[in-house]
Motif scaffolding. Structure first.
Motif, PDB file in Angstrom:
ATOM      1  N   TYR A  71      39.888  22.144  89.959  1.00 43.02           N
ATOM      2  CA  TYR A  71      38.868  23.176  90.130  1.00 43.02           C
ATOM      3  C   TYR A  71      39.534  24.492  90.554  1.00 43.02           C
ATOM      4  O   TYR A  71      40.443  24.489  91.395  1.00 43.02           O
ATOM      5  CB  TYR A  71      37.947  22.801  91.280  1.00 43.02           C
ATOM      6  CG  TYR A  71      36.768  21.913  90.984  1.00 43.02           C
ATOM      7  CD1 TYR A  71      35.737  22.327  90.144  1.00 43.02           C
ATOM      8  CD2 TYR A  71      36.641  20.687  91.635  1.00 43.02           C
ATOM      9  CE1 TYR A  71      34.616  21.523  89.940  1.00 43.02           C
ATOM     10  CE2 TYR A  71      35.524  19.875  91.436  1.00 43.02           C
ATOM     11  CZ  TYR A  71      34.518  20.302  90.586  1.00 43.02           C
ATOM     12  OH  TYR A  71      33.421  19.509  90.387  1.00 43.02           O
ATOM     13  N   PRO A  72      39.087  25.642  90.068  1.00 38.96           N
ATOM     14  CA  PRO A  72      39.645  26.905  90.556  1.00 38.96           C
ATOM     15  C   PRO A  72      39.402  27.123  92.051  1.00 38.96           C
ATOM     16  O   PRO A  72      40.231  27.723  92.743  1.00 38.96           O
ATOM     17  CB  PRO A  72      38.950  27.972  89.701  1.00 38.96           C
ATOM     18  CG  PRO A  72      37.779  27.299  89.089  1.00 38.96           C
ATOM     19  CD  PRO A  72      38.133  25.855  88.957  1.00 38.96           C
ATOM     20  N   HIS A  73      38.282  26.609  92.568  1.00 38.34           N
ATOM     21  CA  HIS A  73      38.025  26.808  94.005  1.00 38.34           C
ATOM     22  C   HIS A  73      38.889  25.900  94.876  1.00 38.34           C
ATOM     23  O   HIS A  73      38.893  26.049  96.101  1.00 38.34           O
ATOM     24  CB  HIS A  73      36.534  26.634  94.333  1.00 38.34           C
ATOM     25  CG  HIS A  73      35.975  25.276  94.049  1.00 38.34           C
ATOM     26  ND1 HIS A  73      35.103  25.028  93.017  1.00 38.34           N
ATOM     27  CD2 HIS A  73      36.163  24.080  94.667  1.00 38.34           C
ATOM     28  CE1 HIS A  73      34.764  23.749  93.011  1.00 38.34           C
ATOM     29  NE2 HIS A  73      35.400  23.152  94.002  1.00 38.34           N
ATOM     30  N   ASN A  74      39.628  24.982  94.257  1.00 30.55           N
ATOM     31  CA  ASN A  74      40.590  24.169  95.007  1.00 30.55           C
ATOM     32  C   ASN A  74      42.008  24.690  94.817  1.00 30.55           C
ATOM     33  O   ASN A  74      42.971  23.992  95.163  1.00 30.55           O
ATOM     34  CB  ASN A  74      40.523  22.708  94.567  1.00 30.55           C
ATOM     35  CG  ASN A  74      39.331  21.980  95.158  1.00 30.55           C
ATOM     36  OD1 ASN A  74      38.765  22.422  96.156  1.00 30.55           O
ATOM     37  ND2 ASN A  74      38.932  20.878  94.555  1.00 30.55           N
ATOM     38  N   HIS A 103      41.390  24.412  85.630  1.00 33.22           N
ATOM     39  CA  HIS A 103      40.234  24.103  84.780  1.00 33.22           C
ATOM     40  C   HIS A 103      39.582  25.350  84.173  1.00 33.22           C
ATOM     41  O   HIS A 103      39.100  25.320  83.048  1.00 33.22           O
ATOM     42  CB  HIS A 103      39.206  23.299  85.576  1.00 33.22           C
ATOM     43  CG  HIS A 103      38.396  22.368  84.743  1.00 33.22           C
ATOM     44  ND1 HIS A 103      37.900  21.186  85.200  1.00 33.22           N
ATOM     45  CD2 HIS A 103      37.987  22.437  83.456  1.00 33.22           C
ATOM     46  CE1 HIS A 103      37.217  20.571  84.245  1.00 33.22           C
ATOM     47  NE2 HIS A 103      37.252  21.322  83.168  1.00 33.22           N
ATOM     48  N   TRP A 104      39.492  26.406  84.912  1.00 32.03           N
ATOM     49  CA  TRP A 104      39.052  27.707  84.402  1.00 32.03           C
ATOM     50  C   TRP A 104      39.498  28.763  85.395  1.00 32.03           C
ATOM     51  O   TRP A 104      40.015  28.459  86.471  1.00 32.03           O
ATOM     52  CB  TRP A 104      37.542  27.757  84.141  1.00 32.03           C
ATOM     53  CG  TRP A 104      36.655  27.613  85.347  1.00 32.03           C
ATOM     54  CD1 TRP A 104      36.212  28.607  86.174  1.00 32.03           C
ATOM     55  CD2 TRP A 104      36.052  26.405  85.835  1.00 32.03           C
ATOM     56  NE1 TRP A 104      35.393  28.104  87.157  1.00 32.03           N
ATOM     57  CE2 TRP A 104      35.274  26.750  86.964  1.00 32.03           C
ATOM     58  CE3 TRP A 104      36.099  25.059  85.429  1.00 32.03           C
ATOM     59  CZ2 TRP A 104      34.550  25.797  87.704  1.00 32.03           C
ATOM     60  CZ3 TRP A 104      35.388  24.125  86.167  1.00 32.03           C
ATOM     61  CH2 TRP A 104      34.624  24.487  87.273  1.00 32.03           C
ATOM     62  N   GLY A 131      49.381  23.793  82.651  1.00 28.49           N
ATOM     63  CA  GLY A 131      48.730  24.692  81.718  1.00 28.49           C
ATOM     64  C   GLY A 131      47.407  25.184  82.270  1.00 28.49           C
ATOM     65  O   GLY A 131      47.163  25.132  83.487  1.00 28.49           O
ATOM     66  N   VAL A 132      46.551  25.646  81.375  1.00 32.04           N
ATOM     67  CA  VAL A 132      45.272  26.221  81.772  1.00 32.04           C
ATOM     68  C   VAL A 132      44.179  25.701  80.830  1.00 32.04           C
ATOM     69  O   VAL A 132      44.460  25.079  79.813  1.00 32.04           O
ATOM     70  CB  VAL A 132      45.311  27.766  81.725  1.00 32.04           C
ATOM     71  CG1 VAL A 132      46.305  28.301  82.754  1.00 32.04           C
ATOM     72  CG2 VAL A 132      45.667  28.276  80.322  1.00 32.04           C
ATOM     73  N   SER A 133      42.946  25.987  81.191  1.00 34.51           N
ATOM     74  CA  SER A 133      41.813  25.630  80.355  1.00 34.51           C
ATOM     75  C   SER A 133      40.813  26.777  80.393  1.00 34.51           C
ATOM     76  O   SER A 133      40.665  27.450  81.421  1.00 34.51           O
ATOM     77  CB  SER A 133      41.164  24.338  80.869  1.00 34.51           C
ATOM     78  OG  SER A 133      40.089  23.941  80.043  1.00 34.51           O
ATOM     79  N   ASN A 134      40.155  27.010  79.266  1.00 37.46           N
ATOM     80  CA  ASN A 134      39.140  28.063  79.173  1.00 37.46           C
ATOM     81  C   ASN A 134      39.693  29.459  79.450  1.00 37.46           C
ATOM     82  O   ASN A 134      39.017  30.300  80.049  1.00 37.46           O
ATOM     83  CB  ASN A 134      37.972  27.753  80.129  1.00 37.46           C
ATOM     84  CG  ASN A 134      37.295  26.442  79.811  1.00 37.46           C
ATOM     85  OD1 ASN A 134      36.795  26.238  78.713  1.00 37.46           O
ATOM     86  ND2 ASN A 134      37.298  25.522  80.771  1.00 37.46           N
ATOM     87  N   PHE A 135      40.906  29.723  79.003  1.00 40.85           N
ATOM     88  CA  PHE A 135      41.522  31.047  79.133  1.00 40.85           C
ATOM     89  C   PHE A 135      41.375  31.798  77.816  1.00 40.85           C
ATOM     90  O   PHE A 135      41.764  31.294  76.757  1.00 40.85           O
ATOM     91  CB  PHE A 135      43.007  30.933  79.479  1.00 40.85           C
ATOM     92  CG  PHE A 135      43.296  30.924  80.953  1.00 40.85           C
ATOM     93  CD1 PHE A 135      42.551  30.151  81.826  1.00 40.85           C
ATOM     94  CD2 PHE A 135      44.339  31.678  81.473  1.00 40.85           C
ATOM     95  CE1 PHE A 135      42.831  30.123  83.186  1.00 40.85           C
ATOM     96  CE2 PHE A 135      44.623  31.669  82.828  1.00 40.85           C
ATOM     97  CZ  PHE A 135      43.868  30.895  83.700  1.00 40.85           C
ATOM     98  N   ASP A 136      40.832  33.013  77.895  1.00 40.80           N
ATOM     99  CA  ASP A 136      40.761  33.879  76.729  1.00 40.80           C
ATOM    100  C   ASP A 136      42.076  34.649  76.609  1.00 40.80           C
ATOM    101  O   ASP A 136      42.952  34.547  77.478  1.00 40.80           O
ATOM    102  CB  ASP A 136      39.583  34.838  76.860  1.00 40.80           C
ATOM    103  CG  ASP A 136      39.024  35.283  75.513  1.00 40.80           C
ATOM    104  OD1 ASP A 136      39.730  35.130  74.493  1.00 40.80           O
ATOM    105  OD2 ASP A 136      37.892  35.791  75.493  1.00 40.80           O
TER     106      ASP A 136
END
Length: 274
Positions: A71-74, A103-104, A131-136
């Motif tokens: 999670y980004p908040h973690n 995750h985002w 890596g990353v997820s949901n990156f534009d």
């Protein structure tokens, strides 16, 4: 190993009445060549990871490619990141992940901190890659300005026949930067999208021509792109149908018919995510 397909675990492990079938289905997928398994701490608040841990504990770990996400908040401090990772490792009953994803991205995400911590965990042997997820594209450009940001291995993003926005700029950008892509929701990310696609005369025609199901056509469409498609199968019958796709192909005429109905983007489309 079927490197173009990954097993997805979203919504798995949350319903005891479905557990037996979920275990049998994932076991079948692994035993029949799908060794990449995608999960996340978010999925069932760790329940998906825990169920997966039970499934893989008696398998050869080196044969599997395990992915989880934070999670980004973690991810606001090194301590939080490490706590999340170690909880995921404990849930999965493994000492390392092959790939760990943010995750985002949120407005207050400190990418410098995330990259620095991921790199440390990689050096310590807890991660093979990150890596990353949901990156534009704009998010990736920001990431690449950070020291070691170019070490990002993968970007996991939504993609299917009815949602092709990433073809305009994100897919070419990833190719130019040697960034691996993983596609989720390749069979549609809502019932409305799925119904629109599978009931399309063009998809029905292609399905009939090749003796496929509409879902096989949808999956094949994503497999035409350079990347890995994540599939979540609810039954062995369904997973058999999807694995069979790796031996099938769409021809030029099929792709042209799809383009006429589900058109390629002609301009920038905001990145969608679920």
């Amino acid at each position: 190993m079927i490197s173009k397909l990954a097993i997805g675990t979203w919504l798995i492990g949350e319903d005891k009445s479905k557990e037996k079938e979920e275990i049998e289905t994932i076991n079948y997928a692994i035993d029949n060549g799908i060794k990449i398994i995608d999960t996340a701490e978010m999925y069932g608040k760790g329940k998906a990871e825990k169920l997966l841990g039970r499934i893989i504990e008696n398998k050869n770990r080196e044969d599997l490619y395990l992915i989880s996400k934070i999670y980004p908040h973690n991810a606001h401090t090194k301590e939080q990141i490490k706590k999340s990772l170690f909880q995921s490792l404990d849930n999965l009953k493994t000492s390392y992940l092959d790939l760990y994803l943010l995750h985002w991205i949120e407005n207050d995400t400190n990418l410098h901190l995330v990259v620095e911590t991921f790199e440390e965990l990689k050096k310590e042997g807890y991660l093979k890659n990150w890596g990353v997820s949901n990156f534009d594209v704009s998010d990736l450009e920001r990431l690449y300005q950070i020291p070691n940001g170019k070490n990002c291995h993968t970007n996991q993003i939504l993609y299917h026949i009815g949602q092709r926005g990433i073809e305009y700029d994100l897919i070419p950008y990833a190719k130019d930067n040697n960034l691996h892509l993983m596609f989720y929701s390749v069979l549609g990310h809502s019932k409305a999208y799925r119904d629109e696609i599978i009931n399309s005369p063009a998809i029905i025609k292609i399905s009939s021509k090749h003796h496929m199901t509409p879902y096989q056509v949808m999956l094949l469409f994503s497999l035409e792109k350079e990347g890995t498609s994540i599939i979540k199968a609810s039954s062995i019958k369904h997973i058999k149908e999807l694995i069979e796709v790796t031996r099938l192909h769409l021809d030029k005429d099929d792709l042209e018919q799809i383009d006429k109905v589900f058109k390629k983007p002609l301009n920038k489309v905001p990145l969608q995510m679920i």
